[in-house]
Motif scaffolding. Structure first.
Motif, PDB file in Angstrom:
ATOM      1  N   MET A  31       0.875  -1.165   0.000  1.00 20.94           N
ATOM      2  CA  MET A  31       0.000   0.000   0.000  1.00 20.94           C
ATOM      3  C   MET A  31       0.911   1.213   0.000  1.00 20.94           C
ATOM      4  N   VAL A  41      -5.378   2.158  -1.176  1.00 24.75           N
ATOM      5  CA  VAL A  41      -5.339   2.114   0.285  1.00 24.75           C
ATOM      6  C   VAL A  41      -4.824   3.440   0.845  1.00 24.75           C
ATOM      7  N   ASP A  70     -10.986  -5.564   5.908  1.00 23.32           N
ATOM      8  CA  ASP A  70     -11.602  -4.898   4.765  1.00 23.32           C
ATOM      9  C   ASP A  70     -11.155  -5.528   3.450  1.00 23.32           C
ATOM     10  N   GLY A  71     -12.078  -5.585   2.479  1.00 24.05           N
ATOM     11  CA  GLY A  71     -11.745  -6.011   1.128  1.00 24.05           C
ATOM     12  C   GLY A  71     -12.387  -7.295   0.662  1.00 24.05           C
ATOM     13  N   PRO A 101     -12.282   2.571  -2.641  1.00 25.36           N
ATOM     14  CA  PRO A 101     -11.386   3.698  -2.341  1.00 25.36           C
ATOM     15  C   PRO A 101     -12.113   4.931  -1.833  1.00 25.36           C
ATOM     16  N   LEU A 153     -11.852   2.670   2.260  1.00 28.98           N
ATOM     17  CA  LEU A 153     -10.429   2.943   2.507  1.00 28.98           C
ATOM     18  C   LEU A 153     -10.197   4.367   2.990  1.00 28.98           C
ATOM     19  N   ASP A 204      -8.332   4.940   6.524  1.00 27.06           N
ATOM     20  CA  ASP A 204      -7.121   5.757   6.544  1.00 27.06           C
ATOM     21  C   ASP A 204      -7.262   6.941   7.487  1.00 27.06           C
ATOM     22  N   GLU A 245      -4.491  -3.897   5.308  1.00 28.30           N
ATOM     23  CA  GLU A 245      -5.620  -4.675   4.793  1.00 28.30           C
ATOM     24  C   GLU A 245      -5.132  -5.889   4.017  1.00 28.30           C
TER      25      GLU A 245
END
Length: 629
Positions: free
Chosen positions: A122, A144, A365-366, A492, A496, A500, A512
């Motif tokens: 990332m 990310v 996440d993801g 995003p 994310l 963040d 992640e």
């Protein structure tokens, strides 16, 4: 994890004031409490804030290459830096540090922009090549790590990890983009295709931009994309074994750190899977952190506690109370532009809790995006099958008319709330999925706006770029397109961004593992029946994790990180909701039909309708506008 910022002149080599770069750093000091550095040369200035994770004493930034011909500021982690380091050393590169930053510099000097393809991690970074006099701005595959940019009237480009760093530059205009307000009302966030301020951009995920001193800023170049066009072949057992291998690789690669490391644990499939695989790989008990609610129907601490007990983790738990609505202003300041995903509040709280015990936390996440875990994706899969049974010429007038007249029954049992489904089925698959993702649909948005705002908005509708993204997706099916849109747009822009800002607000690095690009690419190639079976999403992942997790963890209904916003807006925040729609900053913009907003607010407070998501959007929009001045 860090913060970066800088100034680059595209019209000559004008000097850059280091104090200005330093001020752009200082406003985001939370991103890097372990050090700040500034470097300037004719036409360029780079600033860095460091949160030390690897090579704690030996990798200060801005960092020069071994030969002094390139300078770097870097936010993120490169998980395969040791392998790249060995490869580069074999080709003659020398290194003075033990961290990943210097590897990026050597990779650039060896491979140019092709170095991006070799980085597993990332990242957002700015790399200035003193020989070529170019500045490379790059962002990781999935987005990310963030990167904001703006071109000023004097031809200089300013950039930063957060919008507040650009706002610290006195030449940045603070003019609200009405199309961003339309986007925000639709989605609950301002997507990466736009910013709340005119002239500010976000470098898209998987893109780079190469700037020169003697040329206007070029368009961004895409260096990575995910494709759903091919299909893996194999039995469920074989594919499940491959998936489990990718999961293990993704988790273990993100457990490298020279500081305390742990994990967020909600008790759902994704975070529980990450914790299980961490426990398998770790000789020490994994540190886990959980946030619960004092509203029992929203609380998942029981499930998280069971996983913590099963794997013998060092478990930490905290309950979010009804008085946490007082964090509204804190949240608005974190995000700089309006952001209405109410799960930001518990994400911030769990980040605070984690930071008391660790410096790095792995999240789950993801997986929903990669393996079709959202309910809207399984609905889309079934709706596409229904659409295939009827020609559009019949569907649109019949189901569209039914959807238009069907009442919006927020209070009714779910099977009776058919309005959204009818409108979705009447539309194309892309338009239907846009409705499924939207917080506020096009009809409601249109009713909220004043005549003046409708003029400012013109022909633009928030759904247009989203539908175009789905239509151009490298995909075979409607489910593919939906997942592609979630990976490229929702992930995003919402998920994310949320993780963040809330983690970095407390100087915590969030990683992640389920967004490892190899895992994402494998998931995109799975046959549809390995992703969705009936109403069950993430099918193959759940089968692969059966040896690790109990059945009721794997197959209980998805809950998500929800908050009691509806109750707050009928209770302690009711007065604030009334003020926002009738006499606050938002009302003074002239963008909205305030009488209509007031009626919706009163209906929610009275309990006859649920408009909590819309009212929360308006409240967060007002707070952001006040901060932007």
């Amino acid at each position: 994890m860090c913060g970066i910022t800088g100034i680059f002149h595209t019209e000559g080599l004008k000097p850059v004031d280091p104090d200005r770069v330093s001020r752009m750093c200082a406003v985001a000091a939370h991103r890097g409490p372990d050090g700040q550095g500034v470097w300037t040369a004719p036409g360029v200035g780079l600033g860095h804030l460091r949160l030390a994770i690897i090579d704690l004493a030996g990798s200060p930034q801005p960092m020069a290459s071994a030969d002094g011909a390139a300078m770097l500021v870097f936010n993120g982690e490169i998980y395969n830096f040791r392998e790249l380091r060995r490869e580069l050393q074999a080709e003659g590169a020398t290194f003075r540090t033990d961290g990943d930053s210097e590897v990026i510099l050597a990779a650039w000097q060896r491979w140019g922009v092709d170095c991006l393809q070799r980085l597993n991690g990332m990242f957002a970074f700015a790399l200035y090549d003193l020989r070529q006099r170019t500045l490379l701005l790059a962002r990781d595959r999935l987005g990310v790590k963030p990167l904001h940019m703006a071109t000023l009237s004097d031809g200089s480009v300013i950039f930063g990890s957060e919008l507040k760093q650009l706002l610290a530059h006195p030449s940045l205009r603070r003019e609200i983009d009405p199309l961003a307000v339309e986007d925000y009302l639709a989605w609950g966030f301002v997507p990466d295709t736009r910013s709340i301020l005119k002239g500010v951009e976000k470098l898209p995920a998987g893109h780079y931009r190469l700037l020169r001193h003697d040329a206007p800023p070029p368009p961004s170049v895409q260096w990575w994309d995910v494709s759903f066009e091919r299909r893996e072949r194999g039995s469920e057992a074989d594919l499940g074994a491959h998936l489990l291998h990718h999961l293990r690789e993704a988790v273990t690669s993100r457990m490298v750190a020279d500081v305390p490391l742990g994990a967020f644990l909600s008790g759902g499939v994704d975070s529980s899977s990450v914790v299980a695989l961490m426990a398998e790989a770790s000789p020490e008990p994994v540190k886990t952190c959980t946030i619960g609610f004092d509203v029992r129907t929203l609380d998942e601490t029981e499930y998280a506690g069971r996983i913590a007990a099963q794997y013998g983790t060092e478990h930490h738990q905290r309950i979010v109370g009804a008085d946490d609505f007082a964090l509204v202003d804190t949240l608005a300041a974190m995000f700089d532009e309006p952001f209405a995903d109410a799960s930001a509040l518990p994400t911030y709280r769990v980040s605070q809790l984690a930071r008391e015990h660790v410096t790095v936390a792995l999240s789950g996440d993801g997986a929903d995006e990669a393996f079709a875990g959202y309910r809207r994706q399984t609905f889309q899969h079934r709706e596409e099958q229904v659409r295939g049974l009827f020609p559009a010429a019949l569907r649109r007038p019949l189901l569209g008319t039914l959807g238009a007249v069907y009442p919006k029954l927020d209070w009714a049992p779910r099977p009776l709330r058919a309005k959204t489904t009818l409108l979705s089925l009447a539309a194309s698959g892309e338009e239907g999925y846009a409705r499924a993702l939207a917080v506020t649909g096009p009809e409601l948005r249109a009713s909220l706006y004043s005549d003046e705002f409708r003029r400012l908005r013109g022909a633009y509708r928030a759904e247009q770029p989203f539908v175009a993204l789905m239509q151009g997706a490298p995909a075979q099916s409607g489910l593919d397109k939906a997942q592609y849109a979630d990976l490229k747009f929702y992930l995003p822009g919402d998920i994310l961004t949320k993780v963040d800002r809330t983690s970095m607000a407390v100087s915590l690095e969030a990683r992640e593992p389920l967004l490892d690009h190899r895992l994402i690419e494998f998931g995109a190639a799975l046959p549809e029946r390995m992703r969705v079976r009936g109403a069950t999403g993430k099918w193959l992942m759940k089968q692969a994790m059966r040896r690790y997790l109990p059945e009721d963890i794997l197959f209980r209904p998805k809950m998500g990180f929800v908050t009691p916003i509806a109750a707050w807006l009928r209770g302690p925040l009711a007065g604030e909701a009334r003020r926002v729609v009738s006499g606050g900053t938002l009302a003074r913009t002239g963008w909205f039909d305030t009488a209509h907003l007031a009626a919706l607010t009163e209906a929610h407070i009275a309990g006859t309708s649920d408009h909590s998501r819309l009212i929360w959007q308006l409240l967060m929009l007002e707070r952001s506008l006040a901060l932007l001045g």
